[in-house]
Design a protein around this motif. Structure first.
Motif, mmCIF file in Angstrom:
data_model
loop_
_atom_site.group_PDB
_atom_site.id
_atom_site.type_symbol
_atom_site.label_atom_id
_atom_site.label_comp_id
_atom_site.label_asym_id
_atom_site.label_seq_id
_atom_site.Cartn_x
_atom_site.Cartn_y
_atom_site.Cartn_z
ATOM 1 N N ILE A 12 3.851 1.020 8.836
ATOM 2 C CA ILE A 12 3.802 2.804 9.018
ATOM 3 C C ILE A 12 4.512 3.144 10.091
ATOM 4 C CG2 ILE A 12 2.075 4.609 9.832
ATOM 5 C CD1 ILE A 12 -0.266 2.454 8.555
ATOM 6 N N LYS A 26 2.481 6.154 5.268
ATOM 7 C CA LYS A 26 0.963 6.216 5.101
ATOM 8 C C LYS A 26 0.344 6.328 6.281
ATOM 9 C CE LYS A 26 -0.475 5.140 1.012
ATOM 10 N NZ LYS A 26 -1.627 6.126 0.372
ATOM 11 N N ASN A 45 2.112 -4.114 9.744
ATOM 12 C CA ASN A 45 2.108 -2.787 9.941
ATOM 13 C C ASN A 45 3.152 -1.961 9.848
ATOM 14 O OD1 ASN A 45 1.317 -0.066 10.331
ATOM 15 N ND2 ASN A 45 0.528 -0.279 12.524
ATOM 16 N N LEU A 59 1.067 -1.178 -0.083
ATOM 17 C CA LEU A 59 -0.182 -0.070 0.012
ATOM 18 C C LEU A 59 0.727 1.317 -0.063
ATOM 19 C CD1 LEU A 59 -3.021 1.461 0.202
ATOM 20 C CD2 LEU A 59 -2.636 1.082 2.620
ATOM 21 N N GLY A 60 0.818 2.009 -1.162
ATOM 22 C CA GLY A 60 1.752 3.023 -1.110
ATOM 23 C C GLY A 60 1.795 3.715 -2.549
ATOM 24 N N VAL A 65 3.170 -1.823 4.107
ATOM 25 C CA VAL A 65 2.746 -0.349 3.810
ATOM 26 C C VAL A 65 3.841 0.444 3.779
ATOM 27 C CG1 VAL A 65 1.101 1.425 4.804
ATOM 28 C CG2 VAL A 65 0.698 -1.086 5.449
ATOM 29 N N ASP A 93 -5.476 4.860 5.922
ATOM 30 C CA ASP A 93 -5.304 4.195 4.732
ATOM 31 C C ASP A 93 -5.469 2.749 4.840
ATOM 32 O OD1 ASP A 93 -5.024 6.464 3.844
ATOM 33 O OD2 ASP A 93 -3.004 6.666 4.271
ATOM 34 N N LEU A 94 -4.584 2.250 5.834
ATOM 35 C CA LEU A 94 -4.407 0.861 5.992
ATOM 36 C C LEU A 94 -5.855 0.057 6.301
ATOM 37 C CD1 LEU A 94 -2.966 -1.966 6.066
ATOM 38 C CD2 LEU A 94 -2.080 -1.104 8.441
#
Ligand code: SF4
Length: 281
Positions: A190, A165, A188, A122-123, A161, A169-170
């Motif tokens: 982040i 972020k 996670n 995710l990014g 992630v 968002d997650l």
């Protein structure tokens, strides 16, 4: 005029570490050292480092245009594996200032790939950090910027992630990811430095009449803080240096909030607070 400065504004742990590493090398040698990409997204700091004898090249092909480069400093974002291999093949010394939190994300990507998970990152696929992580994640890995880009995949899925972020968002991605998954493993990754800055921005914004967010215009982190502040209906100016400040911004205001992205040096933040004090008495 009262100035409230964010406690967490400015350099994060990873940036401080990378800058210290770069200046330590600069103190030892005057030639043959470059950073791969600007060490941080701050033009003033990049210039300071260049003046100390360490310019940057945009990407690895830039090595061909420079003579006598013997050492390359890797910035906090890390680099793709193939770039690391190229540097090793050329016999170039590597000073690796990749942030340990980014390294962790790279390690998780490798672990998931080696254990047969299809990796989803995710990014922002154009961000150097994500390009680096992706290179550890295997051929079938994919990058999504939000749930709307989530691919139609099933089976064993692993999620990593981008460190900058936000938790929201997650959280938004997970219900979509669980749909087709037989097994879903989420790391996670982040970084809480970003979260702390965002939370602090919310807190500051509730106490001030106007907010100045200091940092490079090409810094995603600083832009995000500025956007958050604007979304809270506080007049907000994203500036790079104190020279951009205009006296009339403060007309009728009593309290000014000052915060800064992770790549903004302390001396620039101090210049900004001093300039506000000069204007406001
Ligand atoms: S924001 Fe976090 S992950 Fe990024 S360099 Fe700073 S400490 Fe490392």
């Amino acid at each position: 005029m009262k100035v409230l400065k964010g406690k967490h504004s400015g350099f994060c742990f990873g940036v401080k570490r990378a800058i210290n590493m770069a200046f330590e090398i600069a103190a030892e040698r005057r030639n043959g050292v470059v950073t791969l990409g600007p060490i941080i997204h701050n033009p003033q700091m990049t210039e300071k480092l260049r003046a100390a004898g360490i310019p940057h090249i945009e990407d690895i092909s830039g090595l061909d245009d420079l003579n006598g480069v013997s050492t390359v400093i890797i910035r906090t974002h890390g680099i793709p594996q193939k770039d690391m291999e190229t540097l090793n093949e050329r016999g170039i010394e590597i000073i690796d200032a990749t942030c340990p939190f980014v390294k962790k994300a790279q390690d998780y990507a490798r672990l998931l790939n080696e254990n047969g998970y299809m990796v989803v990152i995710l990014g922002d696929r154009e961000h150097p950090e994500v390009k680096g992580i992706l290179s550890f994640a295997g051929e079938d890995a994919t990058v999504v910027k939000d749930p709307s880009e989530y691919p139609n995949i099933s089976g064993r899925i692993g999620i990593i992630v981008q460190t900058t972020k936000h938790m929201d968002d997650l959280k938004a991605l997970l219900p979509v990811a669980i749909e087709g998954a037989k097994e879903l493993r989420v790391f996670n990754t982040i970084c809480n430095s970003t979260d702390m800055k965002l939370k602090e921005t919310e807190d500051l914004a509730s106490k001030v009449d106007i907010m100045l967010v200091v940092g490079g215009r090409n810094s995603a982190n600083t832009t995000r803080i500025a956007n958050l502040s604007r979304s809270l209906s506080v007049p907000t100016h994203h500036i790079e240096t104190a020279s951009e400040i205009k006296d009339e911004w403060f007309n009728g205001f009593n309290t000014v909030g000052v915060t800064a992205g992770a790549s903004t040096p302390d001396w620039i933040i101090d210049d900004v607070t001093n300039r506000i004090k000069d204007i406001g008495g």
